[in-house]
Design a protein around this motif. Structure first.
Motif, short mmCIF file in Angstrom:
data_model
loop_
_atom_site.label_atom_id
_atom_site.label_comp_id
_atom_site.label_asym_id
_atom_site.label_seq_id
_atom_site.Cartn_x
_atom_site.Cartn_y
_atom_site.Cartn_z
N ASN A 181 0.82 -1.21 0.00
CA ASN A 181 0.00 0.00 0.00
C ASN A 181 0.86 1.27 0.00
O ASN A 181 0.72 2.16 0.84
N VAL A 182 1.79 1.33 -0.96
CA VAL A 182 2.69 2.47 -1.07
C VAL A 182 2.65 3.00 -2.50
O VAL A 182 2.17 2.33 -3.42
N SER A 183 3.18 4.19 -2.69
CA SER A 183 3.21 4.81 -4.01
C SER A 183 4.54 4.53 -4.70
O SER A 183 5.51 4.08 -4.08
N GLU A 184 4.58 4.82 -6.01
CA GLU A 184 5.82 4.65 -6.76
C GLU A 184 6.92 5.54 -6.18
O GLU A 184 8.07 5.14 -6.07
N ARG A 185 6.54 6.76 -5.80
CA ARG A 185 7.53 7.71 -5.27
C ARG A 185 8.15 7.19 -3.98
O ARG A 185 9.37 7.28 -3.79
N SER A 186 7.34 6.64 -3.08
CA SER A 186 7.88 6.18 -1.79
C SER A 186 8.76 4.95 -1.97
O SER A 186 9.76 4.77 -1.27
N ILE A 187 8.41 4.06 -2.93
CA ILE A 187 9.26 2.89 -3.20
C ILE A 187 10.62 3.35 -3.69
O ILE A 187 11.66 2.87 -3.22
N TRP A 188 10.64 4.27 -4.63
CA TRP A 188 11.91 4.74 -5.18
C TRP A 188 12.72 5.47 -4.11
O TRP A 188 13.94 5.33 -4.05
N ARG A 189 12.06 6.22 -3.24
CA ARG A 189 12.77 6.91 -2.17
C ARG A 189 13.44 5.90 -1.24
O ARG A 189 14.59 6.08 -0.82
N PRO B 69 3.38 11.41 -12.04
CA PRO B 69 2.32 11.42 -11.03
C PRO B 69 0.97 11.26 -11.69
O PRO B 69 0.76 11.71 -12.83
N PRO B 70 0.01 10.62 -11.02
CA PRO B 70 -1.33 10.47 -11.59
C PRO B 70 -1.94 11.83 -11.90
O PRO B 70 -1.81 12.78 -11.12
#
Length: 324
Positions: A13-21, A40-41
């Motif tokens: 339940n995470v976003s693409e941005r948080s995974i990359w961070r 971003p969406p």
């Protein structure tokens, strides 16, 4: 987004941005070697604006059936006719569109990645370019009929031996600008108009398209002075935010030019006496050689026949990557 990546995103339940961070925190060096294209969406209002702009552009630059007669102001417009072939396009109008954008790139060869001396047996590369300190900022303009219209180096360009023909300062400040300014952009548009008028005379005003960067100002605002150059709702194509796909004619010209420019950088032998001048000269020559009228026509056809219909089919969202 791959199926595996999507499953990780859903499971945690995470976003693409948080995974990359998190990945960059775990291994900071990875960011230097991996390029992530993050989009971003799009918000619903942006999607609606992209749909409206796509429909407006196709009504304006493609052949549409005549509205039923008689018609009134309350009569809804007929559905947009989707172009299928170049013959469906309004060539006379497409020929007067000038696509404008800015680009920045570094004079850095990819043939070698190490600079310096490590011990007596090391191989020393005497190439100041390898530090990545030389950078070029430019504005370019592309047209359906002319191909390459104009390319100009702008503020932010830095390298050995380079001196700008004119220096600019940020608005309200006296220091030297580190990037293009509003005054510089307006001077570039004036230069484009001169090239255009020299070619076609003032009887055929062009239509400009550029993005919504703050320094470009608002052509509807009299205080920004665009009216004095003839830029108004009839001679400017409003580009929705977050829409490089709708600006693909100029965006793809950057990609094509940068591919050729990187080959020139890699093949040139740098050294202590090297300067920025050969690279800026090559940039202008490659721009004229690669952005031909034939290429500009084919890329414009792609925009109206493939990209804009794909945006409409996606209800304003980003189309498949092959159409961006």
């Amino acid at each position: 987004m791959t199926t595996h990546f999507a499953s990780i995103k859903a499971a945690h339940n995470v976003s693409e941005r948080s995974i990359w961070r998190s990945v960059k925190v775990a291994d900071p060096k990875l960011g230097k070697h991996v390029l992530i294209e993050y989009r971003p969406p799009l918000k619903s209002e942006v999607k609606e604006e992209r749909v409206r702009a796509s429909e407006l552009w196709m009504r304006r630059f493609t052949k549409q059936p005549a509205p039923p007669s008689p018609s009134t102001d309350d009569t809804p417009p007929p559905p947009v006719a989707i172009p299928r072939t170049p013959e469906d396009l309004n060539t006379a109008k497409l020929e007067i569109v000038i696509w404008v954008d800015a680009k920045k790139f570094y004079i850095k060869p990819k043939a070698h990645k190490v600079w310096g001396t490590r011990g007596s047996d090391s191989i020393v590369v005497q190439d100041s370019r390898a530090r990545g300190a030389w950078v070029v900022h430019y504005y370019s303009a592309v047209n359906y009929k002319l191909g390459a219209v104009l390319i100009v180096l702008v503020s932010g360009t830095h390298g050995k031996g380079y001196k700008p023909a004119k220096t600019y300062a940020p608005k309200g400040r006296k220091c030297k600008a580190r990037g293009p300014t509003a005054a510089e952009f307006k001077d570039f548009i004036k230069a484009c108009l001169k090239v255009w008028n020299d070619e076609f005379c003032e009887t055929l005003p062009p239509i400009f398209s550029w993005d919504n960067t703050r320094i470009h100002g608002n052509y509807r605002d009299e205080a920004d002075g665009w009216g004095s150059l003839g830029i108004d709702t009839e001679t400017h194509m409003q580009l929705p935010p977050y829409s490089p796909d709708m600006h693909s004619v100029i965006e793809l010209s950057h990609a094509r030019l940068m591919h050729e420019m990187q080959q020139f950088i890699n093949n040139r032998e740098g050294g202590p006496g090297d300067s920025l001048e050969p690279y800026t000269e090559s940039l202008g020559e490659l721009f004229q050689a690669t952005i031909t009228p034939e290429w500009a026509k084919a890329t414009t056809h792609r925009l109206f026949i493939d990209v804009l219909p794909a945006i409409l089919q996606a209800n304003g969202d980003y189309p498949p990557k092959k159409y961006r």
